[in-house]
Enzyme design. Structure first.
Site, PDB file in Angstrom:
ATOM      1  CG  ASP A   1      37.816  40.215  32.426  1.00  0.00           C
ATOM      2  OD1 ASP A   1      37.690  39.001  32.200  1.00  0.00           O
ATOM      3  OD2 ASP A   1      37.214  41.102  31.793  1.00  0.00           O
TER       4      ASP A   1
ATOM      5  CG  HIS B   1      37.804  42.920  37.434  1.00  0.00           C
ATOM      6  ND1 HIS B   1      36.489  43.294  37.521  1.00  0.00           N
ATOM      7  CD2 HIS B   1      38.233  43.293  36.192  1.00  0.00           C
ATOM      8  CE1 HIS B   1      36.118  43.877  36.389  1.00  0.00           C
ATOM      9  NE2 HIS B   1      37.152  43.887  35.564  1.00  0.00           N
TER      10      HIS B   1
END
Length: 779
Positions: free
Chosen positions: A103, A255
């Site tokens: 993400d 991430h």
């Protein structure tokens, strides 16, 4: 504060000026171009602020809301949510399978390292990208897709969509689709909401968002297992938390952006090796959906899949087909045929075509401009800020030194100058003012002859001048008529006709104090002095525009001119009040018609010829400043453009030796820096201040602006003190910064555009009222 040297009024057009008037039709487009440049600057800043969530940013994150309206099968289902046929359906990741997801990217530091690791281990992943980051780093997304990874939308500005309107939600999705189209030539059907986690976290506020996006054909993706790498707990904990229990499959969250990700980079290889050793395989979200629906099929390895087959595969996998009779169209009608990339088919990708592709490329190009422009402007702002503050400091120090030097009891220019001088008054249609001018000269305490050169007036100026002289009993007045040839020609005519070796030049709308001429000519006791600049003051200062100009004149003359005087590089002797040695004027060729600023032109010529040019603060002249914004624009536009012409004309002084070279290497850089470059870029201070007040920190930006204003007020107050002016006019200074100064910036930008485009200005005569009478009547 921007200061502009006071100059004399322009008169009738010369032959050259009349020829230049033919280009007048080009001035309006140049004004429009100047305004468009400012609009472009503002737009670029807003775009950059939007990309960085300074504009339109929303940090709200919803927590603790009820989920009573969310179906239980969704709350308890798998991490992939589709709306097949309008019915909410979830898909789970098969056992021993990892759907590796990342993400918040792309990030120029961490994402390339993640991609390198994935390529090394031949592992695909699904990246949920932020549109603003995609538009800033399109090359990374292109590499991501070409490597065979899958991308999904993580909104454009990373906002919690449950707080946003339907229009904002649609805008967040469409802008990200455009960014993907511009970066990698694709759109996508995958979506992950910012701040989402597992499906059991869906609440009554976010559920309508997922429903609406599902109707548009989007697949919403959640997680089963969270590495919590954003907490930076250490490599071992990241690996532990990202490992599914008991061989279960999982959508795993890492991430690749949003903070410092060195621990993620260290953990990822070990994690991949561990999971492979445990018998896990890695796939994308589309891969999971295809495993759930084997009938969807897959393209042969290393080949492109046709639009029809891919679309069928997507529909079978649970993504609603919203395209009607046009298979292969992305959500909201964007995109085109599905295309395979590399050796892996990513069914969620659609090829961007038509306007989507062009709009996407335009967005990426605009962001690229903003990415270069705003940092450059920030650097420019720092340079301008240092230059402005340095200028203020230099002016204060040198002005004080100049004042103390010239006002010492023992200071003297030399033997008192008592011989008569010639006062030249060029006049064109000055019926309102010429009588007041002559009346002020009649009171002169220094012996003078007055030469009024009527430059082809059509309003009876010469007759009025003769009548006024007779009425005042002035036998020392000569009126010379000539055909209309322009102010430089009128001044040259006066110089040739002068009987004395010192000539004073003034305008036909200007009035002198009784002691003005006497003060003005005293510096000529020094044989090195070739010209003297007087102190022009605004007579009609009791209006807002007049008060603004009054502040500008006092600061310009009492600080700038003192500084230039000590540095021996005075750039302009004002046409309203100046004195010259007659021989020096003739030596440099007289007043030239080469520029629209003959006063600046001849001043620079005097410097280059080796003459000293000084400032005499006690020689005061009262002049009528423009009374309307339109007239003010015309006057300052001509002044600034004329200054540029004069600087260009004398550009060879930069490489000359002797006095000419001294001015070229000292005076010219100062004039360019303080009267052109700094004023052109000074609007950055106001633009960035307004931007910061609206979008970043109002209080801090306001305090910074007030600090700059405070410095300017100190400088202005000191200038007013030196000139013994009333401080009440300084109350207008804040308003001057907000309105008048902006106009001066636009004028200068307009002039720069005219110079760069090779334009010429036509002569414009200002409308005079004659309201400036004797100095005693000036408030």
């Amino acid at each position: 504060m921007t200061t502009t040297p006071s100059r004399g009024r322009r008169r009738a057009p010369s032959r050259i000026e009349r020829a230049a008037g033919k280009a007048a039709a080009l001035q309006k487009p140049r004004v429009i171009l100047a305004l468009l440049l400012l609009l472009a600057l503002t737009s670029v800043m807003l775009l950059d602020g939007y990309l960085r969530a300074e504009v339109g940013g929303d940090q709200r994150v919803r927590t603790g809301a009820s989920a009573g309206k969310v179906p239980d099968e969704v709350l308890e289902g798998g991490p992939i949510l589709t709306f097949r046929g309008g019915q909410a359906t979830t898909v789970s990741v098969p056992d021993k399978t990892i759907a590796l997801t990342f993400d918040d990217g792309p990030n120029p530091t961490w994402t390339p390292q993640v991609l390198e690791i994935l390529e090394e281990y031949d592992v695909p992943a699904t990246f949920f990208v932020v549109g603003s980051m995609v538009s800033r780093y399109p090359g990374i997304v292109k590499d991501m897709v070409e490597q065979g990874n899958e991308v999904g939308i993580h909104t454009f500005t990373h906002v919690d969509l449950s707080y946003q309107s339907d229009a904002r939600v649609d805008r967040e999705m469409q802008q990200t689709q455009l960014a993907l189209a511009g970066a990698a030539g694709i759109t996508t059907t995958l979506f992950r909401a910012p701040y989402s986690s597992e499906t059991d976290a869906i609440d009554n506020y976010s559920w309508p968002v997922y429903q609406s996006l599902g109707e548009d054909g989007y697949t919403s993706v959640f997680i089963d297992t969270d590495s919590d790498d954003w907490k930076r707990p250490g490599v071992s904990k990241i690996i532990k938390w990202a490992t599914p229990e008991d061989g279960e499959g999982a959508s795993v969250l890492f991430h690749d952006a949003g903070g410092e990700r060195s621990q993620t980079i260290k953990a990822l290889p070990t994690y991949i090796e561990k999971m492979k050793a445990a018998g896990y395989t890695f796939t994308t979200i589309s891969g999971v959906m295809q495993q759930e629906n084997p009938a969807a099929g897959a393209a042969p390895s290393g080949q492109e899949q046709s639009a029809g087959v891919a679309e069928a595969g997507v529909a079978e996998a649970g993504v609603a087909d919203t395209t009607g009779d046009q298979p292969g169209t992305a959500p909201n009608g964007r995109g085109g045929a599905v295309g395979g990339t590399g050796d892996r088919l990513q069914a969620a990708h659609r090829e961007a075509t038509g306007m989507t592709l062009y709009e996407g490329k335009a967005l990426v190009a605009a962001v690229a401009v903003a990415e270069w422009t705003v940092p450059a402007l920030s650097v420019g702002l720092m340079v301008v800020g240092v230059a402005v503050m340095g200028r203020f400091g230099m002016m204060l120090v040198l002005a004080r030194r100049h004042y103390r030097k010239r006002n010492k009891r023992r200071f003297s220019w030399g033997p008192t100058v008592t011989r008569p001088v010639s006062v030249i008054v060029p006049a064109y249609n000055e019926k309102e003012c010429i009588a007041n001018t002559l009346e002020s000269l009649s009171r002169s305490t220094h012996p003078i002859e007055v030469i009024v050169v009527d430059d082809g007036s059509t309003d009876g100026t010469s007759e009025i001048a003769r009548a006024a002289a007779d009425k005042l009993g002035m036998t020392n007045v000569r009126v010379i008529r000539q055909e209309n040839a322009g102010k430089p020609a009128a001044l040259n005519n006066g110089v040739r006709s002068a009987r004395h070796d010192i000539v004073v030049m003034m305008d036909g709308d200007t009035v002198f104090e009784p002691e003005t001429v006497r003060h003005l000519v005293q510096p000529f006791a020094d044989p090195k002095v070739g010209a003297v600049a007087g102190n022009a003051k605004v007579g009609n200062r009791n209006t807002i525009i007049g008060a603004w100009q009054h502040i500008e004149y006092v600061m310009g003359f009492n600080l700038d001119r003192r500084m230039y005087d000590l540095l021996r590089c005075m750039p302009t002797i004002p046409g309203a009040i100046g004195a010259f040695r007659r021989d020096a004027v003739l030596e440099v060729g007289g007043m030239s018609e080469d520029t629209l600023a003959e006063d600046t032109d001849i001043t620079i010529a005097m410097h280059r010829a080796g003459w000293h040019v000084v400032y005499q603060e006690h020689a005061k002249a009262w002049t009528e400043a423009p009374g309307s914004l339109k007239q003010l624009w015309s006057q300052r536009y001509r002044w600034s453009y004329g200054t540029m012409q004069a600087l260009w004309k004398h550009r060879k002084s930069l490489t000359d030796k002797g006095p000419s070279g001294r001015f070229g290497r000292v005076g010219m850089p100062l004039v360019v820096l303080f009267q052109i470059v700094t004023p052109v870029f000074a609007p950055l201070i106001d633009v960035f201040t307004a931007y910061s007040m609206i979008f970043i920190d109002f209080t801090a930006a306001l305090l910074a602006w007030l600090a700059v204003l405070g410095v300017q007020l100190v400088c202005a107050a000191y200038a007013f003190r030196l000139d013994r002016e009333k401080y009440r006019y300084l109350l207008m200074m804040p308003l001057q910064q907000l309105a008048y100064r902006q106009m001066m910036y636009l004028v200068l930008i307009h002039s720069c555009i005219t110079a760069l485009t090779g334009g010429r200005l036509r002569w414009q005569k200002l409308k005079r009222t004659g309201e400036v009478g004797t100095p005693a009547g000036v408030g």
